[in-house]
Write an enzyme that holds these catalytic residues in place. Structure first.
Site, PDB file in Angstrom:
ATOM      1  N   GLU A 411       0.264  -1.504   0.088  1.00  0.00           N
ATOM      2  CA  GLU A 411       0.433   0.238   0.078  1.00  0.00           C
ATOM      3  C   GLU A 411       0.946   0.906   0.004  1.00  0.00           C
ATOM      4  OE1 GLU A 411      -2.551  -3.167   1.612  1.00  0.00           O
ATOM      5  OE2 GLU A 411      -0.396  -2.267   1.660  1.00  0.00           O
ATOM      6  N   PHE A 434      -9.935  -2.571   1.139  1.00  0.00           N
ATOM      7  CA  PHE A 434     -10.415  -1.458   2.161  1.00  0.00           C
ATOM      8  C   PHE A 434     -10.424  -0.436   3.193  1.00  0.00           C
ATOM      9  CE2 PHE A 434     -11.753  -6.368   1.905  1.00  0.00           C
ATOM     10  CZ  PHE A 434     -13.214  -6.416   2.198  1.00  0.00           C
ATOM     11  N   ALA A 435     -10.841   0.236   3.570  1.00  0.00           N
ATOM     12  CA  ALA A 435      -9.947   1.709   4.079  1.00  0.00           C
ATOM     13  C   ALA A 435      -9.362   1.298   5.504  1.00  0.00           C
ATOM     14  CB  ALA A 435     -11.584   2.373   4.451  1.00  0.00           C
ATOM     15  N   ASP A 436      -9.932   0.024   5.820  1.00  0.00           N
ATOM     16  CA  ASP A 436      -9.137   0.109   7.355  1.00  0.00           C
ATOM     17  C   ASP A 436      -7.695  -0.658   6.905  1.00  0.00           C
ATOM     18  OD1 ASP A 436     -11.565  -2.156   8.603  1.00  0.00           O
ATOM     19  OD2 ASP A 436     -11.920  -1.879   6.512  1.00  0.00           O
ATOM     20  N   PHE A 437      -7.435  -0.870   5.600  1.00  0.00           N
ATOM     21  CA  PHE A 437      -5.815  -1.237   5.149  1.00  0.00           C
ATOM     22  C   PHE A 437      -4.753  -0.137   4.833  1.00  0.00           C
ATOM     23  CE2 PHE A 437      -7.388  -5.163   3.119  1.00  0.00           C
ATOM     24  CZ  PHE A 437      -8.011  -6.027   4.870  1.00  0.00           C
ATOM     25  N   HIS A 478     -12.342  -4.750   8.840  1.00  0.00           N
ATOM     26  CA  HIS A 478     -12.862  -4.807   7.096  1.00  0.00           C
ATOM     27  C   HIS A 478     -14.427  -3.832   7.595  1.00  0.00           C
ATOM     28  CE1 HIS A 478     -10.701  -8.012   6.883  1.00  0.00           C
ATOM     29  NE2 HIS A 478     -10.875  -8.005   5.620  1.00  0.00           N
TER      30      HIS A 478
END
Length: 672
Positions: A411, A434-437, A478
């Site tokens: 990322e 996913f926004a979490d990542f 997630h």
């Protein structure tokens, strides 16, 4: 130290000597100015000049270089005006960053130098992006990024090399191994015999050279550059060198054994090369003295002009204006339809189609790819597989693998690559699976993308798509709502649509905007809601809220899934007149629309899915209390999710979400 002059003429060898001597004499002057208190900090590259000068000499003047603290020779070899460099180091407005950055934390596109950030490692991935741009255009160019021995321990080093290797990018990664990361010796930094050995792990070539031998550096980088371009592959170069002063002047060198300093002082790159020129009869002692005197006089003359520059006068309006690159929506091309603050949208063409939220995003992406041949999509599994949510399904067959690029799980490197593409006037959209990542790319976003225009005027034409939100039973990794992390970061734009029409129009607007945009897409809305969407290519204006419905009792200010919670609640409680405002853009906020809604009701509930503490609701409530106090008939209330991670069990998740407390908050307001 053995010097091999190869095919260099005497004039060329003398010119290289002057290039090598200039940064040394500048540094000696800077140390004097530091002791006099005329500059505040200095990172000395004394002992390492041959690397910066040699690399820059070997690269073409229109190829991007990503230097670090001790690479003054990059700037001087690119013939940047010395007086302006002095102004930069003094924090003068006439410097390259208008007094906003120190030492070498700046860049300038005219000279193809990209300014560093203190985190060091992220520079490497930016070089990936520039090299990708060269590759996409079939240009015979390469980029070059510096790192130190300490920087090779960072995850960004691994990610950048891995991406460059997988994508076959013509980029040179150059390690200045000066045996210390501040005070930490290399024996505590890595276990391989030489840092160049790391190249094998990425399936790329590498070479280790004497970084104090200017002619060896020039020859090596010249050949490496040719190989990178011919083979379209990255290359790792380790330069053995030593810094003769501290990491920065305040840290000193007491931690370095004296015998090590003595040994390396004999390998001084300027003195060694000077002795070679004298021994070969290319220069005479008198000419050396004259050359040094001429350069010192040049430095004094340039310094004097810098000293005469006017003192900086802070301008708040200018400071705020420079956070974002200037951009006027809807005017970039005449056929763009701009939708403003209407609840249903106002367009010239009456052709609409019923679309799901997810399909509206897909159409906005596809039309943007058609509109911008320089737009690149990047993300994990987005090519043949179509992405985790199938939004880019079929795109690779329509636009090709060059423009629809599967990425490794890197990322940080992909965000950096996106910035590097922007240096070469490409647009990019990165899908964060996913926004979490996003935490894995946090430094690149908040320190590189967000600050680069304010620091030295370079835009970051990057959109990061962020599938976000709970209500789908996906658990704590997630389902997070993390938009507030970025609303706190000047330089970013944060967009969060709630309808298919806005999803398409805001995404197109985000791609057209040259500033970095985080585009939040609620996963729970992807396939659960539909709406009328214009068939045409259109923008919804970033920074403008949407007035969903007018009411007189309570204002609900919300966004994302919260809009649908509010509408559903209003439909179930027709005895209460709700004024509903969809923020749509969280940074910048539409304060005018917020104030107008407060005027209508006098009672305000700020609703969002994010957790309560530190959520955007606190900022909205504080602004209303400060600017609209006289309009209020009750305290501003917030309705948010619990201050816990997002639970997996559906019953626990429903209890976690703000919607579970909406009725209680409404009744509390009505009681005033």
């Amino acid at each position: 130290m053995q010097f091999n002059r190869k095919n260099f003429t005497n004039d060329q060898l003398i010119a290289i000597y002057k290039l090598l001597l200039l940064p040394r004499l500048i540094e000696e002057k800077m140390l004097v100015l530091l002791r006099q208190g005329k500059i505040s900090k200095w990172f000395s590259g004394i002992g390492q000049e041959a690397i910066a000068v040699g690399c820059t000499y070997a690269m073409q003047p229109d190829e991007w270089i990503m230097p670090l603290h001790r690479n003054l020779g990059v700037f001087t070899t690119r013939n940047m005006p010395l007086r302006k460099l002095f102004m930069q180091w003094q924090g003068n407005k006439e410097g390259y960053s208008k007094g906003r950055e120190r030492s070498f934390h700046f860049g300038i596109k005219d000279y193809y130098i990209c300014g560093m950030i203190s985190h060091l490692g992220p520079q490497l991935a930016v070089a990936d992006g520039a090299a990708l741009a060269y590759k996409l255009r079939n240009q015979n160019k390469a980029s070059l990024a510096f790192t130190g021995d300490g920087g090779t321990s960072e995850g960004d080093f691994h990610e950048a090399l891995n991406v460059a290797a997988v994508w076959n990018l013509p980029v040179i990664f150059l390690i200045e191994n000066n045996y210390y990361g501040l005070s930490t010796p290399v024996t505590e930094q890595y276990r391989c015999e030489h840092l160049v050995d790391k190249a094998k792990g990425y399936g790329i070539q590498g070479i280790r050279i004497d970084g104090n031998n200017i002619l060896e550096v020039i020859e090596a980088i010249t050949n490496v550059r040719k190989n990178c371009i011919a083979q379209q592959k990255p290359y790792l170069v380790e330069c053995a060198t030593f810094r003769m002063r501290g990491h920065e002047e305040a840290s000193g060198t007491k931690y370095v054994p004296q015998e090590m300093l003595d040994e390396w002082s004999k390998k001084d790159p300027i003195k060694s090369y000077e002795n070679f020129l004298l021994k070969e009869g290319i220069l005479k002692e008198k000419e050396v003295l004259i050359t040094r005197a001429d350069i010192k006089q040049y430095i004094e003359d340039e310094l004097q002009q810098a000293m005469n520059a006017p003192q900086i006068i802070p301008s708040t309006s200018e400071e705020l204006a420079d956070v974002y690159a200037p951009y006027t929506q809807g005017n970039w091309q005449t056929d763009v339809i701009l939708i403003g603050n209407a609840s249903s949208g106002t367009v010239v063409n009456e052709l609409f189609a019923e679309k799901r939220f997810i399909d509206a995003i897909k159409e906005g992406l596809r039309q943007s790819m058609q509109q911008h041949p320089n737009l690149i999509l990047m993300g994990q599994d987005i090519a043949e597989y179509g992405g985790a949510f199938k939004i880019t399904e079929g795109f690779v067959y329509e636009f090709g693998k060059d423009r629809v690029r599967n990425t490794p799980l890197c990322e940080s490197a992909i965000v950096g690559t996106a910035l590097g593409l922007s240096l070469e006037d490409f647009k990019s959209v990165m899908e964060m699976q996913f926004a979490d990542f996003v935490t894995a790319g946090f430094t690149q976003i908040v320190n590189n993308l967000a600050k680069i225009h304010y620091r030295w005027g370079q835009y970051a034409d990057v959109v990061i798509r962020m599938p976000t939100g709970a209500s789908v039973g996906a658990g704590p990794f997630h389902s997070q709502s993390n938009e507030a992390w970025f609303v706190h970061t000047p330089g970013l734009k944060v967009v969060y649509p709630s309808t298919p029409m806005d999803a398409k129009g805001l995404l197109i607007a985000a791609i057209n905007d040259p500033n970095p945009v985080l585009f939040f897409e609620h996963k729970g809305l992807y396939r659960s809601i539909s709406g009328e969407v214009p068939v045409e290519y259109y923008e919804v204006e970033i920074g403008k809220a949407r007035h969903v419905q007018e009411g007189s009792d309570i204002s609900i200010i919300t966004y994302g899934l919260g809009v649908h919670w509010a509408l559903e609640y209003a439909q179930q409680h027709t005895d209460i007149s709700f004024d509903i405002l969809d923020l749509r853009t969280l940074l910048p906020l539409d304060y005018e629309a917020i104030q107008t809604s407060v005027k209508r009701t006098g009672k305000v509930l700020v609703l969002h899915e994010d957790t309560l503490t530190g959520g955007i609701g606190g900022e909205v409530a504080a602004w209303i209390a400060e600017h609209c106090f006289q309009l209020l008939d009750a305290p501003v209330l917030r309705c948010a999710s619990l201050d816990t991670p997002v639970p997996f069990n559906i019953k626990l998740e429903k209890n976690f979400l703000a919607s579970a407390r909406l009725d209680g908050k409404v009744q509390q307001l009505m009681a005033y």
